[in-house]
Scaffold this active site. Structure first.
Site, PDB file in Angstrom:
ATOM      1  N   PHE A  25      66.063 -61.697  56.959  1.00  0.00           N
ATOM      2  CA  PHE A  25      66.325 -60.684  57.945  1.00  0.00           C
ATOM      3  C   PHE A  25      66.883 -61.903  59.098  1.00  0.00           C
ATOM      4  CE2 PHE A  25      66.092 -56.726  56.156  1.00  0.00           C
ATOM      5  CZ  PHE A  25      65.746 -56.899  55.245  1.00  0.00           C
ATOM      6  N   ILE A  48      75.688 -56.313  75.677  1.00  0.00           N
ATOM      7  CA  ILE A  48      74.935 -55.476  74.596  1.00  0.00           C
ATOM      8  C   ILE A  48      76.063 -54.764  73.575  1.00  0.00           C
ATOM      9  CG2 ILE A  48      73.610 -53.365  74.134  1.00  0.00           C
ATOM     10  CD1 ILE A  48      72.115 -53.827  76.719  1.00  0.00           C
ATOM     11  N   HIS A  92      74.207 -65.473  68.144  1.00  0.00           N
ATOM     12  CA  HIS A  92      72.950 -64.988  68.046  1.00  0.00           C
ATOM     13  C   HIS A  92      72.489 -64.306  69.285  1.00  0.00           C
ATOM     14  CE1 HIS A  92      73.475 -66.949  64.209  1.00  0.00           C
ATOM     15  NE2 HIS A  92      73.301 -65.681  63.708  1.00  0.00           N
ATOM     16  N   TYR A  94      81.107 -62.607  53.810  1.00  0.00           N
ATOM     17  CA  TYR A  94      79.934 -63.646  53.978  1.00  0.00           C
ATOM     18  C   TYR A  94      78.877 -62.858  53.150  1.00  0.00           C
ATOM     19  CZ  TYR A  94      75.397 -64.973  55.557  1.00  0.00           C
ATOM     20  OH  TYR A  94      74.079 -65.490  55.762  1.00  0.00           O
ATOM     21  N   ARG A 100      66.814 -54.823  64.677  1.00  0.00           N
ATOM     22  CA  ARG A 100      67.013 -55.862  63.689  1.00  0.00           C
ATOM     23  C   ARG A 100      65.428 -56.038  63.417  1.00  0.00           C
ATOM     24  NH1 ARG A 100      71.021 -54.148  62.865  1.00  0.00           N
ATOM     25  NH2 ARG A 100      73.062 -55.001  62.917  1.00  0.00           N
TER      26      ARG A 100
HETATM   27  N1  UDP Z   1      73.818 -58.512  69.680  1.00  0.00           N
HETATM   28  C1  UDP Z   1      74.421 -58.081  70.982  1.00  0.00           C
HETATM   29  N2  UDP Z   1      74.945 -59.022  71.992  1.00  0.00           N
HETATM   30  C2  UDP Z   1      75.112 -60.404  71.590  1.00  0.00           C
HETATM   31  C3  UDP Z   1      74.904 -60.627  70.380  1.00  0.00           C
HETATM   32  C4  UDP Z   1      74.413 -59.685  69.358  1.00  0.00           C
HETATM   33  O1  UDP Z   1      74.307 -57.028  71.428  1.00  0.00           O
HETATM   34  O2  UDP Z   1      75.620 -60.925  72.393  1.00  0.00           O
HETATM   35  C5  UDP Z   1      73.392 -57.548  68.834  1.00  0.00           C
HETATM   36  C6  UDP Z   1      74.111 -57.422  67.625  1.00  0.00           C
HETATM   37  O3  UDP Z   1      75.147 -56.583  67.758  1.00  0.00           O
HETATM   38  C7  UDP Z   1      72.991 -57.050  66.578  1.00  0.00           C
HETATM   39  C8  UDP Z   1      71.714 -57.894  67.086  1.00  0.00           C
HETATM   40  O4  UDP Z   1      72.202 -58.024  68.407  1.00  0.00           O
HETATM   41  O5  UDP Z   1      72.635 -55.739  66.855  1.00  0.00           O
HETATM   42  C9  UDP Z   1      71.542 -58.925  66.385  1.00  0.00           C
HETATM   43  O6  UDP Z   1      72.813 -59.919  66.325  1.00  0.00           O
HETATM   44  P1  UDP Z   1      72.769 -61.076  65.632  1.00  0.00           P
HETATM   45  O7  UDP Z   1      74.120 -61.922  65.940  1.00  0.00           O
HETATM   46  O8  UDP Z   1      71.757 -62.124  66.764  1.00  0.00           O
HETATM   47  O9  UDP Z   1      72.261 -61.152  64.321  1.00  0.00           O
HETATM   48  P2  UDP Z   1      72.892 -60.230  63.097  1.00  0.00           P
HETATM   49  O10 UDP Z   1      71.952 -59.276  63.108  1.00  0.00           O
HETATM   50  O11 UDP Z   1      74.179 -60.157  63.313  1.00  0.00           O
HETATM   51  O12 UDP Z   1      72.490 -61.334  61.927  1.00  0.00           O
END
Ligand code: UDP
Length: 343
Positions: free
Chosen positions: A180, A218, A200, A152, A232
């Site tokens: 971001f 988590i 997400h 990606y 993030r």
């Molecule tokens: N995350 C999590 N549990 C979930 C979905 C996401 O702990 O069910 C964590 C993921 O590992 C990352 C953060 O939340 O550290 C943000 O993830 P997201 O998929 O929203 O966005 P990304 O950073 O992948 O673009």
């Protein structure tokens, strides 16, 4: 926290063709163009976008269809293009890279060629902080090495390179905001995030609060961060949309190549997001710890001031509580997305 006064957005010349304008960030951007009286045409194949998210004229066209694309360009004669249409799941891009090279790289090439065959030269393209790969220093500024670790991220970087080459060779004017973590929803609750499947963090956490899921998982609590969970930089979708208007205005004003980060500069951990959602929703939101998700760097936070310096852009709705509250209001109004909720 109160929202600071806006820095006026310069005017944009239409018509603007918004590819992927029925999707999450695209639909918010279309709304802002309309609010400023800029003529917009949305081009979307509705594979993941939602018809109900669009009030502007909609061309249901796949970017793979070069004849239809040429016909739309000839008819609309856009003064600028904003290009959101893409596949955006990191995990899926690992298992099915062919799809990402076709639908991101090849379809964007089709779009650039449709532009090259006509007078349209200005394009704002959705890029991502995933083009940086694993940070070697934080916060991430635009000069950080771009070494994406997923297909990606690689497809987005390929497209950035295509844009630079088209700018140099054919006089294109190109902007690639690198997002971001896009989050939140329109403050009036009418537009927001709906992905199927949802992956997400913020929407998933809120689905737990709404009783649609039992718990939030988590992904890892052994990262080298203060509470062990990933950090993030969550940026409000309306702030992202505003940056696109500014970027297109800058290109139309003569800028030729703009590569800018769009983040708040502040990071929040997964635990902080869950805690904030508990506060906003009043729901206990049970959480379960699981293994790390492959490909997740411990921390991604935007740095520098380039977006402000070149676009006069500053995020305004930066409080995590506000971002989560806007997303919560949208989800409550549309629990199963646009097709089910009260639109
Ligand atoms: N995350 C999590 N549990 C979930 C979905 C996401 O702990 O069910 C964590 C993921 O590992 C990352 C953060 O939340 O550290 C943000 O993830 P997201 O998929 O929203 O966005 P990304 O950073 O992948 O673009």
């Amino acid at each position: 926290m109160s929202t600071p006064a806006p820095i006026p957005t310069p005017s944009v010349r239409g018509p603007v063709l918004v590819c992927g304008g029925a999707g999450y960030i695209g639909s918010h951007t279309v709304r802002q163009f309309e609010e400023r009286g800029v003529e917009v045409v949305v081009l979307d194949d509705l594979s993941t976008g939602h018809r109900a998210a669009v009030r502007a004229p909609l061309e249901v066209v796949e970017l793979g269809n070069r004849d239809r694309l040429a016909e739309v360009f000839a008819r609309v004669r856009p003064a600028g293009v904003v290009h959101f249409a893409a596949k955006c799941y990191v995990g899926e891009s690992v298992t099915d890279p062919a799809r990402y090279y076709r639908e991101n790289v090849l379809c964007t090439w089709n779009l650039l060629e449709a532009m090259r065959a006509t007078e349209t030269r200005c394009i704002v393209f959705s890029s991502t902080c995933a083009t940086y790969g694993n940070p070697v220093k934080l916060p991430l500024t635009e000069d950080h090495p771009q070494v994406p670790i997923s297909p990606y991220g690689k497809t987005k970087l390929h497209i950035e390179h295509m844009l630079q080459d088209y700018a140099k060779a054919y006089g294109f004017r190109v902007a690639a905001p690198r997002y971001f973590n896009a989050a939140g929803a329109a403050r009036d609750g009418t537009l927001g995030e709906h992905h199927d499947p949802e992956t997400h963090l913020i929407p998933l956490v809120l689905q737990v609060a709404l009783g649609m899921r039992k718990e939030i998982t988590i992904f890892g609590e052994d990262y080298p961060t203060p509470d062990g969970t990933c950090i993030r930089d969550y940026i409000h979708v309306e702030d992202l949309a505003d940056a696109h208007l500014r970027a297109l205005a800058a290109l139309q004003g003569g800028a030729s190549e703009l590569f800018v980060n769009l983040g708040t500069g502040t990071g929040f951990s997964v635990r902080q997001v869950i805690e904030t959602a508990r506060k906003v929703t009043g729901h206990p939101i049970p959480a379960r710890i699981a293994e790390r998700r492959p490909g997740d760097p411990p921390e991604l936070v935007s740095g520098g001031t380039r977006a402000f310096d070149v676009l006069g852009w500053k995020p305004r709705r930066t409080a995590l509580e506000d971002i989560v509250r806007d997303a919560w209001n949208f989800l409550r109004a549309h629990p199963r997305g646009f097709d089910s909720g009260a639109t």
